[in-house]
Design an enzyme around this catalytic site. Sequence first.
Site, PDB file in Angstrom:
ATOM      1  N   GLU A  97       0.149  -0.886  -8.496  1.00 51.27           N
ATOM      2  CA  GLU A  97      -1.024  -1.757  -8.664  1.00 51.27           C
ATOM      3  C   GLU A  97      -1.693  -1.516 -10.021  1.00 51.27           C
ATOM      4  O   GLU A  97      -1.875  -0.362 -10.456  1.00 51.27           O
ATOM      5  CB  GLU A  97      -2.045  -1.499  -7.537  1.00 51.27           C
ATOM      6  N   LYS A 144       1.219   2.930   4.896  1.00 53.92           N
ATOM      7  CA  LYS A 144       1.099   3.023   3.434  1.00 53.92           C
ATOM      8  C   LYS A 144      -0.062   3.951   3.122  1.00 53.92           C
ATOM      9  O   LYS A 144      -1.072   3.942   3.830  1.00 53.92           O
ATOM     10  CB  LYS A 144       0.833   1.642   2.826  1.00 53.92           C
TER      11      LYS A 144
END
Length: 274
Positions: free
Chosen positions: A192, A123
């Site tokens: 996020e 990631k």
Amino acid sequence: MSTVSAATREHRTTIRSLARKKRRGERIAMLTAYDFTFARIFDAAGIDVLLVGDSLGNVVQGRDTTLPVTLDETVYHTRMVARGAARALVVADMPFGSYQVCAEDAVRAAVRLVKEGGAHAVKLEGGQGVREAIARICAAGIPVMGHVGLTPQSIHQMGGFRVQGRGEEGRKRVLADARAVEEAGAFSVVLEGMPAPLAAELTASLRIPTIGIGAGVDCDGQVLVMHDMLGLSDWTPSFVKQYANLGALASKAARAFAEEVAEAKFPADEHTYR
Ligand code: KIV
């Protein structure tokens, strides 16, 4: 004779099974893990994806930011998590500095996380600016999960941990970032710290699964930092739900142990070799 392990033959979560989940409207559960013990517990509990997050800088190393986490440290923690994961997809977070300078660095770092750490995917944070890094890592055969919105490795540029995507400008920037990540070849993206309607819009418009954290309920999946959801952190953001209070349990157990040692009650007969 097959050399494929039982875990691989059986029900290993793959990027294909995650894509299938999105198509079927089934939600994806992801938790961070940093060691063998918790990886094994979460894997057995049915967590789809284990993220060796660079949040290890905060919750394992006690630092204020994720910025000092190194590639060697991430490889080390990934190796432990991979040993405990029989079914979950193991995603290793690329630490700050390992992919921002050039795409060659990015590929080299991702290869280490897979080859030495045993990760199934990596990631990395960012959108339009990391398009090339994502494409090159994917071209090397390594699946990439993107991460847009509030990206903790850019804390100084964001001016603190601030919700992203507010206002029309902000909304357009986050949309463009998420689309760039998808176009570059990422198999999934973390959303996020953004308003829930924006995360819902992205989830509806992207083909790849979205995993939310502080982004509302309409994402294809959710992720939490394990220390936050287990009650092991001193402080947690308001979007976190604490599912257990292991901190209180551990403290109570440690106090009981110290008392019994002080009173010479431990070890009792049944804990003593004769
Ligand atoms: O490092 C981490 O734990 C993360 C999650 C918060 C998504 O990136």
